[in-house]
Scaffold this motif. Structure first.
Motif, short mmCIF file in Angstrom:
data_model
loop_
_atom_site.label_atom_id
_atom_site.label_comp_id
_atom_site.label_asym_id
_atom_site.label_seq_id
_atom_site.Cartn_x
_atom_site.Cartn_y
_atom_site.Cartn_z
N GLU A 101 2.92 -2.30 6.60
CA GLU A 101 4.90 -2.14 6.24
C GLU A 101 4.70 -2.77 4.73
O GLU A 101 3.58 -3.77 3.97
N VAL A 102 5.98 -2.56 3.75
CA VAL A 102 5.63 -2.95 2.57
C VAL A 102 6.80 -3.63 2.23
O VAL A 102 8.05 -2.30 2.60
N ASP A 103 8.21 -4.55 1.08
CA ASP A 103 8.72 -5.18 1.20
C ASP A 103 9.24 -4.22 0.60
O ASP A 103 8.91 -3.55 -0.60
N SER A 104 10.74 -5.52 -0.80
CA SER A 104 11.06 -4.29 -1.28
C SER A 104 10.41 -4.89 -2.60
O SER A 104 10.36 -4.55 -3.72
N ALA A 105 9.11 -6.14 -2.07
CA ALA A 105 8.98 -6.38 -3.70
C ALA A 105 7.24 -6.39 -3.18
O ALA A 105 6.44 -6.90 -4.12
N LEU A 106 6.88 -5.32 -3.02
CA LEU A 106 5.20 -4.78 -3.01
C LEU A 106 4.47 -5.78 -2.15
O LEU A 106 3.39 -5.66 -2.07
N ASN A 107 5.39 -6.60 -1.00
CA ASN A 107 4.09 -7.78 -0.50
C ASN A 107 3.92 -6.58 1.13
O ASN A 107 4.85 -5.74 1.42
N LEU A 108 2.79 -6.37 0.90
CA LEU A 108 2.50 -5.70 2.49
C LEU A 108 1.60 -6.86 3.60
O LEU A 108 1.57 -7.90 3.72
#
Length: 278
Positions: A101-108
């Motif tokens: 999964e990848v969030d809007s801040a490119l955290n994974l």
């Protein structure tokens, strides 16, 4: 009417398209040290690299994150080395890997395949980390919105019961030792001989708003939860890739500089911090 086989074929094609574009955009012929991650998308990354001229790839060395990527590198006839053999003071030029999964801040979130510790070692050894995934991995509501199985945590087996207790105190809505079934009875054992605990939390915030108290009512920021998890005695590594990217720090980055997503319509979208998902 689309069948299950049609849907599976569409997803594989989306992965392939994303992988080939990511390699085209980020693998310079001048590069010498390349990290190769784990998972189904990386199969297509290696295929994209293998399609290049041997005059380019013969000068490169490829560093795996686990047994799967090691086999992919060898089967493709590429030069294999291990990250502990990377010369002192040298960084990988680039690392390609997938994500759950990848969030809007490119955290994974990573670790669905239980290779998270070696994946983080290789990613953080690279000047830039490039994530390759399909459209199902895009999270618009925070990590844990699309990936429902929880944050993977690699733990020392003897510490697993205590780790589960600590996770409950931190507000985990569910935490359990990952099973090795159907292939193996008992716990899932990593390449490092450790176990994986999967901990489900409420969707994680990419960043805190002013006045927000991290962890209140079981709601955490990515950075806040990661800091708590890695400090639990017996935890070796966590499947949250967070902090800075290779564009923000010279070494030790965990976040990708870009994430490539193969979309259901056959297009490829690229997410960066600067432009978002385009």
């Amino acid at each position: 009417m689309a069948t299950a086989n049609d849907a599976a074929a569409l997803i594989e094609e989306s992965k392939r398209l994303a992988a080939f574009q990511a390699v085209a955009d980020h693998l310079s012929p001048s590069y010498r040290h390349i990290g190769i991650g784990s998972g189904s998308t990386v199969v297509h990354v290696v295929a994209a690299i293998s399609s290049l001229s041997p005059s380019i790839t013969s000068a490169m060395t490829f560093y795996p994150t686990g047994a799967q990527s090691e086999a992919l590198i060898e089967d493709a006839g590429l030069r294999l080395a291990y990250i502990n053999k990377l010369p002192p003071g040298v960084q990988l030029d680039v690392c390609f890997d997938g994500a759950d999964e990848v969030d809007s801040a490119l955290n994974l979130i990573k670790g669905g395949g239980a290779c998270l510790w070696q994946e983080k070692i290789v990613a953080s050894a690279a000047k830039k980390f490039v994530c390759v995934a399909d459209f199902r991995k895009i999270s618009e509501g925070g990590l844990g919105t699309e990936w429902k199985k929880g944050v993977p945590i690699e733990v020392l087996p003897m510490a697993a019961p205590r780790v589960l207790d600590e996770l409950k105190r931190l507000g985990a809505q569910g935490a359990k030792i990952r099973s090795g079934l159907p292939g193996k009875a008992g716990a899932c054992v990593t390449d490092n001989g450790l176990w994986i605990v999967d901990a489900v939390f409420k969707p994680l915030l990419a960043k805190a708003e002013e006045g927000y108290e991290d962890g209140k009512d079981g709601v955490w920021t990515v950075d806040g939860l990661a800091d708590k998890l890695i400090k639990i005695p017996g935890v070796a590594e966590i499947g949250l890739f967070y902090g800075k990217s290779g564009l923000e720090v010279e070494s030790g980055a965990q976040k990708p500089v870009a994430a490539y997503f193969g979309m259901a319509d056959g297009s490829v979208k690229v997410q960066t911090l600067e432009k978002g998902l385009v």
